[in-house]
Design a protein around this motif. Structure first.
Motif, PDB file in Angstrom:
ATOM      1  N   SER A 130       0.853  -1.332  -0.050  1.00 20.89           N
ATOM      2  CA  SER A 130      -0.064  -0.137   0.010  1.00 20.89           C
ATOM      3  C   SER A 130       0.986   1.279  -0.026  1.00 20.89           C
ATOM      4  CB  SER A 130      -0.848   0.002   1.144  1.00 20.89           C
ATOM      5  OG  SER A 130      -1.804   1.292   1.311  1.00 20.89           O
ATOM      6  N   GLU A 131       1.891   1.220   0.834  1.00 20.26           N
ATOM      7  CA  GLU A 131       2.765   2.586   0.930  1.00 20.26           C
ATOM      8  C   GLU A 131       3.400   2.727  -0.228  1.00 20.26           C
ATOM      9  OE1 GLU A 131       2.787   4.386   3.148  1.00 20.26           O
ATOM     10  OE2 GLU A 131       1.985   3.332   5.011  1.00 20.26           O
ATOM     11  N   LEU A 132       4.041   1.704  -1.116  1.00 18.38           N
ATOM     12  CA  LEU A 132       4.678   1.608  -2.367  1.00 18.38           C
ATOM     13  C   LEU A 132       3.725   2.194  -3.443  1.00 18.38           C
ATOM     14  CD1 LEU A 132       6.896  -1.623  -2.267  1.00 18.38           C
ATOM     15  CD2 LEU A 132       7.402   0.784  -2.201  1.00 18.38           C
ATOM     16  N   LYS A 133       2.446   2.285  -3.419  1.00 24.89           N
ATOM     17  CA  LYS A 133       1.606   2.685  -4.493  1.00 24.89           C
ATOM     18  C   LYS A 133       1.651   3.981  -4.432  1.00 24.89           C
ATOM     19  CE  LYS A 133      -1.931  -1.090  -5.006  1.00 24.89           C
ATOM     20  NZ  LYS A 133      -3.161  -1.630  -5.113  1.00 24.89           N
ATOM     21  N   ILE A 134       1.592   4.576  -3.141  1.00 16.89           N
ATOM     22  CA  ILE A 134       1.696   6.123  -2.966  1.00 16.89           C
ATOM     23  C   ILE A 134       3.078   6.569  -3.596  1.00 16.89           C
ATOM     24  CG2 ILE A 134       1.517   7.862  -1.200  1.00 16.89           C
ATOM     25  CD1 ILE A 134      -0.322   6.399   0.298  1.00 16.89           C
ATOM     26  N   VAL A 135       4.277   5.806  -3.289  1.00 11.65           N
ATOM     27  CA  VAL A 135       5.481   6.147  -3.518  1.00 11.65           C
ATOM     28  C   VAL A 135       5.582   6.173  -5.216  1.00 11.65           C
ATOM     29  CG1 VAL A 135       7.824   5.455  -3.866  1.00 11.65           C
ATOM     30  CG2 VAL A 135       6.484   5.313  -1.509  1.00 11.65           C
ATOM     31  N   LYS A 136       4.980   5.422  -5.794  1.00 16.13           N
ATOM     32  CA  LYS A 136       4.696   5.303  -7.375  1.00 16.13           C
ATOM     33  C   LYS A 136       4.172   6.578  -7.744  1.00 16.13           C
ATOM     34  CE  LYS A 136       3.467   2.143 -11.056  1.00 16.13           C
ATOM     35  NZ  LYS A 136       2.924   0.985 -11.279  1.00 16.13           N
ATOM     36  N   ILE A 137       3.031   6.965  -7.240  1.00 17.30           N
ATOM     37  CA  ILE A 137       2.334   8.479  -7.775  1.00 17.30           C
ATOM     38  C   ILE A 137       3.416   9.606  -7.196  1.00 17.30           C
ATOM     39  CG2 ILE A 137       0.642  10.027  -6.853  1.00 17.30           C
ATOM     40  CD1 ILE A 137      -1.101   7.323  -5.923  1.00 17.30           C
ATOM     41  N   VAL A 138       4.330   9.421  -6.309  1.00 21.24           N
ATOM     42  CA  VAL A 138       4.914  10.784  -6.019  1.00 21.24           C
ATOM     43  C   VAL A 138       6.298  10.691  -6.863  1.00 21.24           C
ATOM     44  CG1 VAL A 138       6.660  11.581  -4.144  1.00 21.24           C
ATOM     45  CG2 VAL A 138       4.404  10.550  -3.629  1.00 21.24           C
ATOM     46  N   MET A 139       6.839   9.730  -7.287  1.00 21.30           N
ATOM     47  CA  MET A 139       7.793   9.512  -8.213  1.00 21.30           C
ATOM     48  C   MET A 139       7.616   9.959  -9.535  1.00 21.30           C
ATOM     49  SD  MET A 139      10.049   6.506  -6.534  1.00 21.30           S
ATOM     50  CE  MET A 139      11.745   7.056  -7.290  1.00 21.30           C
ATOM     51  N   SER A 178       4.906  11.945 -10.365  1.00 22.95           N
ATOM     52  CA  SER A 178       4.655  13.380 -10.539  1.00 22.95           C
ATOM     53  C   SER A 178       6.039  14.119 -10.378  1.00 22.95           C
ATOM     54  CB  SER A 178       3.869  13.579  -9.190  1.00 22.95           C
ATOM     55  OG  SER A 178       2.677  13.070  -9.134  1.00 22.95           O
ATOM     56  N   VAL A 179       7.091  13.761  -9.522  1.00 19.47           N
ATOM     57  CA  VAL A 179       8.220  14.507  -9.658  1.00 19.47           C
ATOM     58  C   VAL A 179       9.073  14.564 -10.806  1.00 19.47           C
ATOM     59  CG1 VAL A 179      10.735  14.413  -8.409  1.00 19.47           C
ATOM     60  CG2 VAL A 179       8.487  13.991  -6.882  1.00 19.47           C
ATOM     61  N   SER A 180       8.972  13.154 -11.492  1.00 16.16           N
ATOM     62  CA  SER A 180       9.528  13.054 -12.710  1.00 16.16           C
ATOM     63  C   SER A 180       8.920  14.043 -13.826  1.00 16.16           C
ATOM     64  CB  SER A 180       9.411  11.643 -13.323  1.00 16.16           C
ATOM     65  OG  SER A 180      10.297  10.642 -12.485  1.00 16.16           O
ATOM     66  N   ILE A 181       7.797  14.124 -13.736  1.00 21.77           N
ATOM     67  CA  ILE A 181       7.162  15.050 -14.714  1.00 21.77           C
ATOM     68  C   ILE A 181       7.354  16.615 -14.580  1.00 21.77           C
ATOM     69  CG2 ILE A 181       4.968  16.017 -15.377  1.00 21.77           C
ATOM     70  CD1 ILE A 181       3.814  13.238 -15.201  1.00 21.77           C
ATOM     71  N   LEU A 182       7.567  16.794 -13.129  1.00 21.50           N
ATOM     72  CA  LEU A 182       7.675  18.094 -12.878  1.00 21.50           C
ATOM     73  C   LEU A 182       9.148  18.879 -13.316  1.00 21.50           C
ATOM     74  CD1 LEU A 182       7.018  20.824 -11.115  1.00 21.50           C
ATOM     75  CD2 LEU A 182       8.450  19.605  -9.039  1.00 21.50           C
ATOM     76  N   ILE A 183      10.090  17.725 -12.703  1.00 20.18           N
ATOM     77  CA  ILE A 183      11.473  18.104 -13.370  1.00 20.18           C
ATOM     78  C   ILE A 183      11.758  18.074 -14.965  1.00 20.18           C
ATOM     79  CG2 ILE A 183      13.798  17.012 -13.439  1.00 20.18           C
ATOM     80  CD1 ILE A 183      13.327  15.907 -10.503  1.00 20.18           C
ATOM     81  N   LEU A 184      11.012  17.318 -15.639  1.00 21.03           N
ATOM     82  CA  LEU A 184      11.329  17.277 -17.155  1.00 21.03           C
ATOM     83  C   LEU A 184      10.453  18.494 -17.806  1.00 21.03           C
ATOM     84  CD1 LEU A 184      10.711  13.606 -18.035  1.00 21.03           C
ATOM     85  CD2 LEU A 184      12.728  14.712 -17.935  1.00 21.03           C
ATOM     86  N   THR A 185       9.348  19.091 -17.135  1.00 25.49           N
ATOM     87  CA  THR A 185       8.811  20.125 -17.713  1.00 25.49           C
ATOM     88  C   THR A 185       9.214  21.526 -17.259  1.00 25.49           C
ATOM     89  OG1 THR A 185       6.884  19.901 -15.994  1.00 25.49           O
ATOM     90  CG2 THR A 185       6.582  18.681 -18.030  1.00 25.49           C
ATOM     91  N   TRP A 186       9.503  21.488 -15.779  1.00 28.48           N
ATOM     92  CA  TRP A 186       9.876  22.938 -15.468  1.00 28.48           C
ATOM     93  C   TRP A 186      11.248  23.194 -15.419  1.00 28.48           C
ATOM     94  CZ3 TRP A 186       7.291  26.880 -13.876  1.00 28.48           C
ATOM     95  CH2 TRP A 186       6.046  26.658 -13.457  1.00 28.48           C
ATOM     96  N   LEU A 187      12.209  22.378 -15.210  1.00 26.45           N
ATOM     97  CA  LEU A 187      13.624  22.470 -15.476  1.00 26.45           C
ATOM     98  C   LEU A 187      14.124  23.287 -16.586  1.00 26.45           C
ATOM     99  CD1 LEU A 187      16.025  22.244 -13.412  1.00 26.45           C
ATOM    100  CD2 LEU A 187      16.603  20.281 -14.552  1.00 26.45           C
ATOM    101  N   PRO A 188      13.694  22.860 -17.948  1.00 29.46           N
ATOM    102  CA  PRO A 188      13.959  23.707 -18.982  1.00 29.46           C
ATOM    103  C   PRO A 188      13.646  25.144 -18.903  1.00 29.46           C
ATOM    104  CG  PRO A 188      13.431  21.329 -19.834  1.00 29.46           C
ATOM    105  CD  PRO A 188      12.978  21.751 -18.285  1.00 29.46           C
TER     106      PRO A 188
END
Length: 299
Positions: free
Chosen positions: A190-199, A201-211
């Motif tokens: 159950s905890e890993l499912k939430i971890v999956k959501i977070v990771m 979301s973070v990946s999308i944020l870094i790829l879209t905001w950093l450039p």
């Protein structure tokens, strides 16, 4: 409901959804004032409207970043020390953390109403509004400190998840499992499912905001030094502005798709019942499937 009876992490996920709603609201005037002739003509003579549009955009950005920072910290604590997490991280503590986060965001960005370099008939963009000191020591410092912390926390989270999976893999390999071990395995899944959501979301944020943020700093350097801005850099800056709003669309979809409680809550909101017609699992079924369901949490 999911907020009143769910896990403390659901409070933080809901906070991220609120950030996405705010982002979608402030992005409308941003597009109007930045990319339409009537909007450009309207805003160049209105000081407070211009400042409010930029402040709203910054609040949306900061709330998204700090929301991910909070839930990343919570996930690291949940995987690293599950017993301490259950005892210390409550829904009340999450609400206090969210309130503190929003208070700091409002103070940090509200300063721009008093500290700015607005001039009439100058395009209403952040580069022409914020002072050099604010951009260098407050905006950039906080932005990259939070983004760096989020990235490092998620790297640590990935390591912790890998270690946890190795441990549970060795546990599930044994024929006989105690009730406590089975409960621990279900809790970890159950905890890993939430971890999956977070990771994700973070990946999308870094790829879209950093450039876009990197190009913003390049443009700021050209403006402060009085050098002409190369056309290619200006085009690249405008092309990378759109993807920064991708998280507004993807985050709610990710939460809906990967979180069972969120999925059920949304379906029930539209009168679509879930869970009927499914066979009720016996304890023996649960024990057998718990060993294999860990694959659902793979990144």
């Amino acid at each position: 409901t999911m907020l009143s009876k769910g896990k403390p992490a659901h409070q933080l996920i809901f906070n991220m959804l609120i950030s996405n709603v705010i982002s979608s609201m402030v992005y409308v005037p941003f597009l109007l004032f930045q990319y339409t002739d009537i909007g450009l003509r309207y805003i160049v003579t209105l000081k407070w409207d211009c400042i409010a549009s930029i402040v709203g955009l910054f609040i949306a950005v900061d709330s998204t970043l700090t929301g991910l920072l909070l839930i990343s910290c919570e996930r690291v604590f949940a995987i690293m020390s599950p017993l301490q997490h259950m005892r210390r991280v409550t829904r009340r503590m999450c609400r206090i953390a969210i309130f503190t986060m929003w208070s700091l965001i409002l103070i940090k960005n509200g300063i721009m109403f008093l500290w700015n370099k607005w001039r009439p008939y100058v395009p209403c963009i952040a580069l022409n509004l914020i002072t050099e000191a604010y951009g260098l020591y407050i905006y950039n410092t906080s932005l990259y400190a939070i983004m760096g912390s989020v990235a490092l926390l998620n790297i640590l989270l990935g390591v912790l998840v890998f270690i946890a999976k190795r441990k549970t893999g060795s546990m599930s390999g044994s024929e006989a499992m105690s009730k406590a071990a089975l409960t621990k395995m279900k809790s970890l899944r159950s905890e890993l499912k939430i971890v999956k959501i977070v990771m994700i979301s973070v990946s999308i944020l870094i790829l879209t905001w950093l450039p876009n943020n990197a190009l913003s700093n390049v443009l700021m350097n050209y403006i402060t030094t009085g050098q002409p801005i190369p056309r290619d850099i200006l085009i690249a800056f405008h092309m990378t502005r759109g993807p920064t709003q991708l998280g507004i669309v993807t985050d709610p979809i990710i939460f809906f798709w990967l979180n069972d409680q969120c999925h059920s809550a949304v379906l029930n909101l539209f009168g679509m019942k879930t869970g009927k017609g499914k066979r009720v699992k016996s304890s023996k079924d649960s024990e057998n499937t718990a060993k294999t369901d860990l694959a659902d949490a793979h990144m």
